[in-house]
Scaffold this motif. Structure first.
Motif, PDB file in Angstrom:
ATOM      1  N   GLU A   1     -10.313 -46.017  25.413  1.00  0.00           N
ATOM      2  CA  GLU A   1     -10.545 -47.135  24.491  1.00  0.00           C
ATOM      3  C   GLU A   1     -10.972 -48.413  25.206  1.00  0.00           C
ATOM      4  O   GLU A   1     -11.928 -49.060  24.851  1.00  0.00           O
ATOM      5  N   PHE A   2     -10.185 -48.801  26.202  1.00  0.00           N
ATOM      6  CA  PHE A   2     -10.499 -50.043  26.908  1.00  0.00           C
ATOM      7  C   PHE A   2     -10.130 -49.873  28.365  1.00  0.00           C
ATOM      8  O   PHE A   2      -9.334 -49.028  28.704  1.00  0.00           O
ATOM      9  N   VAL A   3     -10.646 -50.718  29.167  1.00  0.00           N
ATOM     10  CA  VAL A   3     -10.260 -50.717  30.574  1.00  0.00           C
ATOM     11  C   VAL A   3      -8.933 -51.446  30.704  1.00  0.00           C
ATOM     12  O   VAL A   3      -8.814 -52.607  30.348  1.00  0.00           O
ATOM     13  N   GLY A   4      -7.956 -50.752  31.172  1.00  0.00           N
ATOM     14  CA  GLY A   4      -6.727 -51.416  31.590  1.00  0.00           C
ATOM     15  C   GLY A   4      -5.778 -51.859  30.512  1.00  0.00           C
ATOM     16  O   GLY A   4      -4.780 -52.487  30.803  1.00  0.00           O
ATOM     17  N   CYS A   5      -6.053 -51.594  29.247  1.00  0.00           N
ATOM     18  CA  CYS A   5      -5.095 -52.006  28.234  1.00  0.00           C
ATOM     19  C   CYS A   5      -5.139 -51.047  27.061  1.00  0.00           C
ATOM     20  O   CYS A   5      -6.074 -50.275  26.883  1.00  0.00           O
ATOM     21  N   THR A   6      -4.098 -51.089  26.294  1.00  0.00           N
ATOM     22  CA  THR A   6      -4.093 -50.319  25.052  1.00  0.00           C
ATOM     23  C   THR A   6      -3.341 -51.119  24.013  1.00  0.00           C
ATOM     24  O   THR A   6      -2.741 -52.152  24.323  1.00  0.00           O
ATOM     25  N   PHE A   7      -3.403 -50.682  22.769  1.00  0.00           N
ATOM     26  CA  PHE A   7      -2.681 -51.349  21.700  1.00  0.00           C
ATOM     27  C   PHE A   7      -1.695 -50.363  21.093  1.00  0.00           C
ATOM     28  O   PHE A   7      -1.859 -49.150  21.184  1.00  0.00           O
ATOM     29  N   ASP A   8      -0.688 -50.891  20.440  1.00  0.00           N
ATOM     30  CA  ASP A   8       0.290 -49.996  19.848  1.00  0.00           C
ATOM     31  C   ASP A   8      -0.126 -49.544  18.457  1.00  0.00           C
ATOM     32  O   ASP A   8       0.548 -48.771  17.816  1.00  0.00           O
ATOM     33  N   GLN A   9      -1.209 -50.021  17.974  1.00  0.00           N
ATOM     34  CA  GLN A   9      -1.714 -49.573  16.683  1.00  0.00           C
ATOM     35  C   GLN A   9      -3.223 -49.383  16.788  1.00  0.00           C
ATOM     36  O   GLN A   9      -3.893 -50.108  17.504  1.00  0.00           O
ATOM     37  N   ASP A  10      -3.712 -48.427  16.078  1.00  0.00           N
ATOM     38  CA  ASP A  10      -5.159 -48.224  16.062  1.00  0.00           C
ATOM     39  C   ASP A  10      -5.699 -48.703  14.716  1.00  0.00           C
ATOM     40  O   ASP A  10      -6.234 -47.937  13.930  1.00  0.00           O
ATOM     41  N   ALA A  11      -5.471 -49.958  14.453  1.00  0.00           N
ATOM     42  CA  ALA A  11      -5.866 -50.502  13.153  1.00  0.00           C
ATOM     43  C   ALA A  11      -7.383 -50.456  12.990  1.00  0.00           C
ATOM     44  O   ALA A  11      -8.116 -50.614  13.947  1.00  0.00           O
ATOM     45  N   HIS A  12      -7.820 -50.249  11.808  1.00  0.00           N
ATOM     46  CA  HIS A  12      -9.256 -50.256  11.547  1.00  0.00           C
ATOM     47  C   HIS A  12      -9.558 -51.270  10.449  1.00  0.00           C
ATOM     48  O   HIS A  12      -9.140 -52.410  10.524  1.00  0.00           O
ATOM     49  N   ALA A  13     -10.240 -50.826   9.431  1.00  0.00           N
ATOM     50  CA  ALA A  13     -10.680 -51.767   8.412  1.00  0.00           C
ATOM     51  C   ALA A  13      -9.529 -52.329   7.589  1.00  0.00           C
ATOM     52  O   ALA A  13      -9.674 -53.370   6.951  1.00  0.00           O
ATOM     53  N   GLN A  14      -8.371 -51.660   7.621  1.00  0.00           N
ATOM     54  CA  GLN A  14      -7.271 -52.145   6.799  1.00  0.00           C
ATOM     55  C   GLN A  14      -6.522 -53.309   7.451  1.00  0.00           C
ATOM     56  O   GLN A  14      -5.809 -54.047   6.788  1.00  0.00           O
ATOM     57  N   GLY A  15      -6.665 -53.433   8.725  1.00  0.00           N
ATOM     58  CA  GLY A  15      -5.964 -54.492   9.425  1.00  0.00           C
ATOM     59  C   GLY A  15      -4.536 -54.099   9.727  1.00  0.00           C
ATOM     60  O   GLY A  15      -3.870 -53.440   8.933  1.00  0.00           O
ATOM     61  N   ASN A  16      -4.068 -54.466  10.887  1.00  0.00           N
ATOM     62  CA  ASN A  16      -2.704 -54.161  11.302  1.00  0.00           C
ATOM     63  C   ASN A  16      -2.229 -55.229  12.267  1.00  0.00           C
ATOM     64  O   ASN A  16      -3.038 -55.936  12.865  1.00  0.00           O
ATOM     65  N   ASN A  17      -0.935 -55.295  12.409  1.00  0.00           N
ATOM     66  CA  ASN A  17      -0.399 -56.150  13.457  1.00  0.00           C
ATOM     67  C   ASN A  17      -0.385 -55.333  14.741  1.00  0.00           C
ATOM     68  O   ASN A  17       0.154 -54.232  14.757  1.00  0.00           O
ATOM     69  N   VAL A  18      -0.985 -55.851  15.774  1.00  0.00           N
ATOM     70  CA  VAL A  18      -1.101 -55.078  17.009  1.00  0.00           C
ATOM     71  C   VAL A  18      -0.637 -55.914  18.196  1.00  0.00           C
ATOM     72  O   VAL A  18      -0.671 -57.139  18.159  1.00  0.00           O
ATOM     73  N   THR A  19      -0.219 -55.209  19.207  1.00  0.00           N
ATOM     74  CA  THR A  19       0.247 -55.867  20.433  1.00  0.00           C
ATOM     75  C   THR A  19      -0.517 -55.291  21.616  1.00  0.00           C
ATOM     76  O   THR A  19      -0.791 -54.094  21.668  1.00  0.00           O
ATOM     77  N   VAL A  20      -0.865 -56.162  22.537  1.00  0.00           N
ATOM     78  CA  VAL A  20      -1.584 -55.715  23.750  1.00  0.00           C
ATOM     79  C   VAL A  20      -0.585 -55.231  24.781  1.00  0.00           C
ATOM     80  O   VAL A  20       0.412 -55.905  25.047  1.00  0.00           O
ATOM     81  N   TYR A  21      -0.830 -54.058  25.338  1.00  0.00           N
ATOM     82  CA  TYR A  21      -0.051 -53.593  26.484  1.00  0.00           C
ATOM     83  C   TYR A  21      -1.009 -53.338  27.634  1.00  0.00           C
ATOM     84  O   TYR A  21      -1.919 -52.520  27.492  1.00  0.00           O
ATOM     85  N   LEU A  22      -0.819 -54.035  28.716  1.00  0.00           N
ATOM     86  CA  LEU A  22      -1.651 -53.742  29.893  1.00  0.00           C
ATOM     87  C   LEU A  22      -1.134 -52.490  30.547  1.00  0.00           C
ATOM     88  O   LEU A  22       0.075 -52.277  30.638  1.00  0.00           O
ATOM     89  N   MET A  23      -2.054 -51.653  30.999  1.00  0.00           N
ATOM     90  CA  MET A  23      -1.646 -50.415  31.653  1.00  0.00           C
ATOM     91  C   MET A  23      -1.118 -50.731  33.039  1.00  0.00           C
ATOM     92  O   MET A  23      -1.713 -51.528  33.760  1.00  0.00           O
ATOM     93  N   PRO A  24       0.018 -50.083  33.402  1.00  0.00           N
ATOM     94  CA  PRO A  24       0.495 -50.290  34.778  1.00  0.00           C
ATOM     95  C   PRO A  24      -0.558 -49.828  35.777  1.00  0.00           C
ATOM     96  O   PRO A  24      -1.267 -48.859  35.526  1.00  0.00           O
TER      97      PRO A  24
END
Lengths: 564, 205
Positions: free
Chosen positions: B130-153
């Motif tokens: 998905e991304f370099v070095g980070c992921t989110f705890d939700q895969d929100a799309h058009a509906q919208g979600n509350n998401v948090t950034v987690y940097l990969m160790p």
């Protein structure tokens, strides 16, 4: 110690951007040692590139294909040229044209028959076709009908063409677009930018045009041979050398300078740094003065042969021609005591901008060792956007606006004459156009090519914002100002990145921007056909590939007086 | 359709502008997408969905930056990933600022990831395209979600793979982006053809 005893780099005083980046001055630029055509030919000679024509199949109607290969130390490149039989009524230099006398691509390597077959299905259609990452450019050219027919007729009648007519027109074909950098499927610039031969800007395009010139010379000879049943005269090599490739350039080039501020900065900064280095030579050697006198004489003869039909250019030429004797007299008077900085100070007080910028170019000529390394600074390699300094305070951003864009803040942007024009792109083949804002329904489609007005608008909102807040917070509220904020911060570190004039004014002349860019290509004898398009000639008097090792590959742009 | 990255950038810039972004933001997002789309083709699909959503849903950039939770402006239902991405990029967030950062009612978080990639210069996370070095705890799309950034160790990261330098775009996706880009072009008129352009109509000389 450097042989020319220049001041150390940190002491070099460059001309201020407020002086250099005015449209009227940019519209007076001349080619120089740092022009892209000259950079290319110096390299081709220095590295002893070899050239061949592995294929040339053109029929009696002038239809067929030719392949021209340039072999460098590490790689080969091939111009694949398609010649067409174009009905006269279809010949147009506009972007909206859909057929041409000849079409080209520069192939990365040596094409196979399968490659040529694929290209034959695409290159002749230009924007309507597709090329691939093995192709580096896509271009087309139209004949100068009068000169083409004259040369074919003359050679077929076993005589040489009229030299005066050759001098007057200057080219047998003119390119109407040379696309590179990933356009229409071609290879992206970053995929080839690390190759030394393409490190300087626009080297792919310059190589393509250089090989095109040879193809055109060969094509006209072939047509004459067909007409004369193989008994045509050979085109005199000296006449052939006077022929360049014409170029018809419209509005597309003007937005380029505004859309590529870092590149514009690097080009102009290289030229200004070269000038500063040369001006710091306090006592020019006799050899340097001798080279300068030689190119001055040869270039003056070329300038005197410059012709244009456009009233504005005729007026500029009258001023330039009137300045030439003054400069020549000054140089004679100073004799061996010529000092470059004195010459430029005298010129600024005595002659017009065109002559001043001509001298800027000429004083660089004796100093290849001081100037030519700057070629490596002229490109922009990074395709990523430059991050904003978002933690800069609004107060500091306002300060930079006030110091760098005073010229824009001083303008009344509600006055019709200051925002009379709007740049837009037509859906018709995506042709860039310049319209009248208050007369045409184009404002909704306006391109962001008005940095002066954009910064002035941002300044109004900055004035209302908390001065201690940071730029990032300002842009959260006003995201529409991000482009202006980025330009202001960019100009602060790259002063030549911005044109210091209103690009949407009623009296703005787009050809000033065209001339600036084309001068960096190495063009001479600009011939505007209106305020928004210009014809030029490229590679006149340059050695052909087969003569590159035996002739001057650098100062060819200043022909001996018999060849102007 | 096989596009050069320059072609993609030009198309994306105009499509994003056509979808309603200011030119300056469309330009930056399009530039950043050059590398993002060849790392992860889902970025292209999300961009396509995002431009289509622009016409029917209310999105905004953040109400403010330098907060623990980034929220949309009061007038908007959703947080726009591009306006938000630009805002946190402009705010010069550090990696530690980003880790644990919350986004409220965010749509298409992968698009936010384009910007985070440029803040967090870590190599590609294994099994996470998905991304370099980070992921989110939700895969929100058009509906919208509350998401948090987690940097990969860092220990879970490995060297970046060789990236393609071209983009294959399906005809449908190309058509969609082209239809939004079209909004930036002025309709062709005879007056425009005669007055606005940069060359003569007949050049047969």
């Amino acid at each position: 110690m450097h042989p020319h005893q220049i001041a150390s780099a940190e002491n070099l005083k460059l001309r201020p951007a407020e002086t250099v980046m005015r449209l009227s001055r940019m519209g007076s630029f001349h080619q120089s040692r740092l022009s892209f055509m000259r950079i290319l030919l110096r390299r081709l000679k220095d590295e002893a590139w070899t050239f061949s024509r592995p294929r040339f199949d053109i029929d009696e109607n002038g239809v067929g294909v030719g392949v021209y290969t340039a072999q460098g130390p590490d790689r080969a490149y091939s111009l694949v040229a398609f010649a067409h039989d174009l009905p006269a009524e279809k010949r147009s230099d506009r972007v909206i044209a859909d057929a041409w006398d000849a079409t080209f691509t520069l192939f990365d390597g040596i094409p196979t028959q399968a490659d040529i077959d694929r290209l034959a299905q695409n290159v002749p259609y230009q924007e309507a076709g597709r090329i691939s990452e093995t192709e580096l450019s896509l271009s087309r050219a139209n004949r100068s009908v009068r000169l083409w027919e004259h040369v074919v007729e003359a050679l077929a009648a076993n005589r040489q063409p009229d030299v005066q007519m050759i001098e007057r027109v200057g080219y047998l074909m003119r390119t109407t677009a040379v696309y590179g950098s990933g356009k229409f499927g071609a290879a992206d610039r970053e995929s080839i930018a690390m190759r030394p031969e393409f490190a300087a800007p626009f080297q792919v395009e310059m190589l393509s045009v250089y090989l095109t010139r040879t193809f055109v010379r060969d094509l006209v000879q072939q047509m004459a041979d067909h007409k004369a049943g193989g008994q045509a005269a050979r085109l005199d090599p000296e006449i052939a050398q006077q022929l360049g490739i014409g170029n018809s350039t419209g509005l597309g080039m003007a937005p380029f300078l505004i859309n590529h501020p870092d590149l514009l900065n690097n080009w102009v900064k290289a030229r200004e740094t070269a000038l500063a280095r040369v001006l710091s030579v306090s006592a020019p050697s006799q050899e340097a003065i001798s080279v300068f006198r030689d190119v001055l004489r040869r270039s003056a003869a070329s300038l005197r042969a410059w012709r244009s039909v456009h009233p504005m250019q005729i007026e500029k030429l009258d001023v330039l021609w009137a300045d030439l004797p003054k400069i020549e007299a000054y140089v004679v008077e100073k004799g061996d005591d010529l000092v470059w900085s004195d010459l430029l100070i005298w010129a600024e007080a005595t002659v017009g901008q065109d002559a001043q910028e001509w001298l800027v170019s000429l004083v660089l000529e004796p100093y290849g060792d001081l100037v030519d390394d700057l070629v490596t600074t002229m490109s922009v390699q990074n395709t990523s956007p430059t991050p904003l300094k978002g933690r800069m305070s609004v107060q500091d951003l306002s300060y930079h606006v006030n110091t760098q864009y005073a010229w824009a803040l001083d303008l009344d942007w509600k006055a019709t004459e200051n925002c009379a024009r709007a740049w837009y792109v037509s859906e018709e083949k995506l042709e860039p156009r310049l319209g009248e804002r208050f007369e045409e329904p184009i404002e909704a489609y306006e391109q962001p090519l008005d940095p002066g007005r954009a910064v002035a608008r941002m300044a109004q909102d900055l004035a209302e914002f908390e001065p201690s807040a940071c730029v990032a917070e300002f842009l959260v509220k006003y995201p529409e100002h991000r482009l202006a904020a980025a330009r202001v911060q960019g100009v602060n570190t790259a002063p030549y990145s911005e044109i210091r004039d209103n690009t949407i004014a009623a009296k703005m002349m787009p050809i000033d921007m065209l001339r600036c860019k084309l001068s960096f290509f190495g063009a001479i004898h600009f011939d505007p056909r209106s305020d928004r398009w210009v014809r030029i000639c490229m590679y006149n008097n340059a050695p052909y590939p087969e003569d590159l090792q035996t002739q001057d590959a650098d100062l060819w742009v200043y022909p001996q007086e018999t060849h102007v | 359709m096989n596009l050069s990255l320059n072609e993609w950038e030009a198309l994306a810039k105009k499509a994003l502008r056509g979808a309603g972004l200011p030119w300056g933001i469309a330009e930056v997002a399009a530039k950043l997408s050059r590398t993002a789309v060849v790392k992860d083709h889902k970025i292209v699909e999300d961009l396509a969905d995002w431009v289509a959503l622009c016409d029917i849903q209310s999105m905004s950039g953040p109400k403010a930056v330098f907060q623990d939770t980034i929220r949309p402006a009061k007038t908007a239902k959703f947080l726009c990933p591009i306006l938000t991405g630009i805002a946190i990029w402009d705010a010069e967030y550090s990696s530690s600022d980003l880790h644990g950062l919350n986004f409220e009612n965010l749509v298409f978080p992968r698009l936010l990831g384009m910007f985070i990639d440029n803040i967090v210069s870590q190599p590609l996370a294994q099994n996470r395209s998905e991304f370099v070095g980070c992921t989110f705890d939700q895969d929100a799309h058009a509906q919208g979600n509350n998401v948090t950034v987690y940097l990969m160790p860092e220990k879970t990261c490995h060297a970046p793979r060789d990236l393609a330098s071209r983009l294959d775009l399906t005809p449908d996706l190309h058509q969609l982006f082209a239809s939004y880009a079209l909004r930036t072009y002025a309709p062709a008129t005879e007056a425009s053809r005669l007055l606005g352009a940069g060359a003569g109509l007949t050049d047969n000389e």
